[in-house]
Design a protein around this motif. Structure first.
Motif, PDB file in Angstrom:
ATOM      1  N   UNK A 165      29.662   7.249  26.485  1.00  0.00           N
ATOM      2  CA  UNK A 165      29.667   8.121  25.310  1.00  0.00           C
ATOM      3  C   UNK A 165      30.971   8.048  24.526  1.00  0.00           C
ATOM      4  N   UNK A 166      31.902   7.237  24.985  1.00  0.00           N
ATOM      5  CA  UNK A 166      33.218   7.225  24.356  1.00  0.00           C
ATOM      6  C   UNK A 166      33.131   6.691  22.924  1.00  0.00           C
ATOM      7  N   UNK A 167      33.576   7.507  21.969  1.00  0.00           N
ATOM      8  CA  UNK A 167      33.542   7.119  20.561  1.00  0.00           C
ATOM      9  C   UNK A 167      34.939   6.818  20.025  1.00  0.00           C
ATOM     10  N   UNK A 168      35.935   7.518  20.536  1.00  0.00           N
ATOM     11  CA  UNK A 168      37.276   7.436  19.961  1.00  0.00           C
ATOM     12  C   UNK A 168      38.301   7.217  21.059  1.00  0.00           C
ATOM     13  N   UNK A 169      39.199   6.278  20.835  1.00  0.00           N
ATOM     14  CA  UNK A 169      40.349   6.088  21.715  1.00  0.00           C
ATOM     15  C   UNK A 169      41.610   6.158  20.876  1.00  0.00           C
ATOM     16  N   UNK A 215      41.563  14.574  18.089  1.00  0.00           N
ATOM     17  CA  UNK A 215      40.922  14.943  19.349  1.00  0.00           C
ATOM     18  C   UNK A 215      40.186  16.277  19.246  1.00  0.00           C
ATOM     19  N   UNK A 216      40.578  17.118  18.299  1.00  0.00           N
ATOM     20  CA  UNK A 216      39.917  18.412  18.150  1.00  0.00           C
ATOM     21  C   UNK A 216      38.579  18.302  17.430  1.00  0.00           C
ATOM     22  N   UNK A 261      36.207  16.000  17.729  1.00  0.00           N
ATOM     23  CA  UNK A 261      35.162  15.222  18.400  1.00  0.00           C
ATOM     24  C   UNK A 261      34.007  16.135  18.796  1.00  0.00           C
ATOM     25  N   UNK A 307      38.531  25.584  24.415  1.00  0.00           N
ATOM     26  CA  UNK A 307      39.609  24.647  24.049  1.00  0.00           C
ATOM     27  C   UNK A 307      40.943  25.164  24.570  1.00  0.00           C
ATOM     28  N   UNK A 308      41.678  24.294  25.247  1.00  0.00           N
ATOM     29  CA  UNK A 308      43.003  24.686  25.728  1.00  0.00           C
ATOM     30  C   UNK A 308      44.024  23.619  25.380  1.00  0.00           C
ATOM     31  N   UNK A 309      45.187  24.072  24.927  1.00  0.00           N
ATOM     32  CA  UNK A 309      46.339  23.209  24.679  1.00  0.00           C
ATOM     33  C   UNK A 309      47.511  23.821  25.425  1.00  0.00           C
ATOM     34  N   UNK A 321      37.302  20.831  24.925  1.00  0.00           N
ATOM     35  CA  UNK A 321      38.457  20.106  24.407  1.00  0.00           C
ATOM     36  C   UNK A 321      39.705  20.528  25.183  1.00  0.00           C
ATOM     37  N   UNK A 322      40.440  19.540  25.637  1.00  0.00           N
ATOM     38  CA  UNK A 322      41.601  19.819  26.475  1.00  0.00           C
ATOM     39  C   UNK A 322      42.751  18.902  26.087  1.00  0.00           C
ATOM     40  N   UNK A 323      43.894  19.505  25.775  1.00  0.00           N
ATOM     41  CA  UNK A 323      45.112  18.724  25.535  1.00  0.00           C
ATOM     42  C   UNK A 323      46.192  19.234  26.485  1.00  0.00           C
ATOM     43  N   UNK A 364      36.493  15.987  25.030  1.00  0.00           N
ATOM     44  CA  UNK A 364      37.708  15.402  24.484  1.00  0.00           C
ATOM     45  C   UNK A 364      38.883  15.696  25.414  1.00  0.00           C
ATOM     46  N   UNK A 387      36.200  11.312  23.532  1.00  0.00           N
ATOM     47  CA  UNK A 387      37.541  10.976  23.060  1.00  0.00           C
ATOM     48  C   UNK A 387      38.472  10.908  24.274  1.00  0.00           C
TER      49      UNK A 387
END
Lengths: 79, 313
Positions: free
Chosen positions: A5-9, A76-77, A79, B202-204, B220-222, B249, B276
């Motif tokens: 499913x990976x779309x973005x690197x 990254x947010x 996606x 979502x966590x940063x 989403x995780x950074x 992500x 991602x």
């Protein structure tokens, strides 16, 4: 590759010497897609510049952002 | 709604005519008409409109106080004092950004009285949805004491020391969707409650906090990687399987080059559904093993960048 499913690197090439030009980056994007066919968007960081490679049909097109032009919202947010 | 300066709209002329007509007839304007005028008024005009009549006061204040971006300590203190003393204002606030503009007011010291006033104002913000709070000193965490607050946030961005007040505050936020913690702890002296932040998506922030959130429905995780952290990165990636069903992500900041290959290998097995992944160092001298590590069946790839050649065989 396991990640079907990976779309973005987003990859950091800053420490490459010499730093990769557009032609080298295009080869890298092609290689990455061979092993991960789902990838449609690749971002390369080279220092403070981010190169965006986007798959358009069978071709890769790119643009770049640098300095204050870098988008505030990280990809990254979104996606 | 953000106040936009210099906004115009085709209906402005129509509204102006209606205003003049109604005023010349000696009648008061309807709340609906006042609302439409205020909607298209310049932000700098709103305080003046608010002083003209009750109808304009209500709708103007709702727009003025909807989103407060307060980086000037003097203005911030006055705004917070107004909100804490006039009970009608607090519920108007939906987004609240309180910080010290480091370019203009770096030399201003924010005393405890300042943060007490901020806390008193936040006590009245029952409809608050998003806030950003930055205490340059870091230790005025009492401002987040949940017994003094009465809101459920969607989005919290916290730049303040991690301590018991912060942990208690987060435990009180049952519908929080997005969380950013900029001064993350490097240990587990103040752990999160096991059932804290049940709705977090979502966590940063620091890896020490992220590792406590892996049973939440994260998408989403950074993660900020700190080599001195008590949680090794590769160990953390293995534990991502707990949230892999929802995670879309995964972003790392400052991931050490030396573990990039192992990190990608682990990510591809623990989180194969990711859409991602980044930002990973792409080591030029190890591209073959880098790609293989992610599960590729790779033929011979020879990259000889030092010789200014790029050969794919």
């Amino acid at each position: 590759m396991n990640m079907h499913n990976l779309r973005i690197m987003e990859l950091d090439l800053t420490k490459w010497d010499p730093q990769p030009t557009g032609a080298l980056q295009k080869i890298l994007t092609t290689e990455l897609r061979i092993f991960c066919p789902s990838v449609e968007f690749i971002a390369f960081w080279v220092g403070g510049t981010r190169f965006f490679w986007t798959l358009d049909g069978d071709n890769w097109t790119y643009h770049y952002e640098t300095g204050q032009n870098i988008r505030f919202e990280p990809i990254w947010k979104n996606v | 709604m953000q106040v936009q300066l210099g906004e115009t709209h085709p209906q402005t002329r129509e509204i102006s005519l209606l205003t003049m007509s109604s005023a010349s007839a000696g009648g008061s304007l309807s709340p609906e008409l006042c609302g439409r005028i205020v909607k298209w008024a310049r932000g700098s005009d709103l305080p003046f409109l608010a002083r003209t009549c009750k109808s304009f006061q209500t709708v103007s204040e709702k727009r003025i106080y909807d989103t407060l971006v307060l980086g000037n300590p003097t203005v911030a203190f006055d705004a917070c004092r107004s909100i804490s003393t006039a009970e009608r204002l607090g519920p108007y606030v939906h987004q609240f950004f309180i910080y010290q503009d480091q370019n203009r007011y770096r030399n201003v010291t924010l005393h405890v009285q300042f943060w007490q006033m901020v806390q008193a104002a936040m006590n009245h913000m029952c409809n608050l949805e998003k806030f950003y709070i930055h205490d340059p000193a870091g230790h005025n965490t009492f401002v987040l004491d949940p017994t003094q607050l009465n809101f459920q946030l969607d989005d919290a961005q916290i730049r303040i020391n991690w301590d018991a007040h912060v942990v208690d505050f987060l435990a009180s936020q049952l519908s929080l969707d997005r969380l950013t913690v900029m001064y993350g702890p490097d240990n587990f002296e103040y752990p999160l409650a096991p059932d804290a932040l049940p709705a977090l998506k979502q966590f940063i922030g620091a890896i020490t906090v992220a590792v406590q959130l892996l049973t939440r429905p994260l998408t989403h995780l950074q993660v900020h990687v700190d080599e001195t952290s008590s949680v090794p990165v590769l160990s953390f990636i293995r534990r991502l399987s707990a949230t892999s069903a929802t995670l879309r992500s995964l972003s790392f900041l400052e991931l050490p080059d030396a573990i990039a290959i192992d990190a990608l290998k682990l990510i591809s097995t623990t989180c194969p559904q990711l859409r991602y992944v980044g930002v990973l160092s792409f080591p030029s001298r190890h591209v073959s093993s880098y790609l293989s590590s992610a599960g590729f069946v790779i033929n011979k790839i020879i990259l000889t960048c030092s010789a200014k050649k790029f050969i794919v065989a």
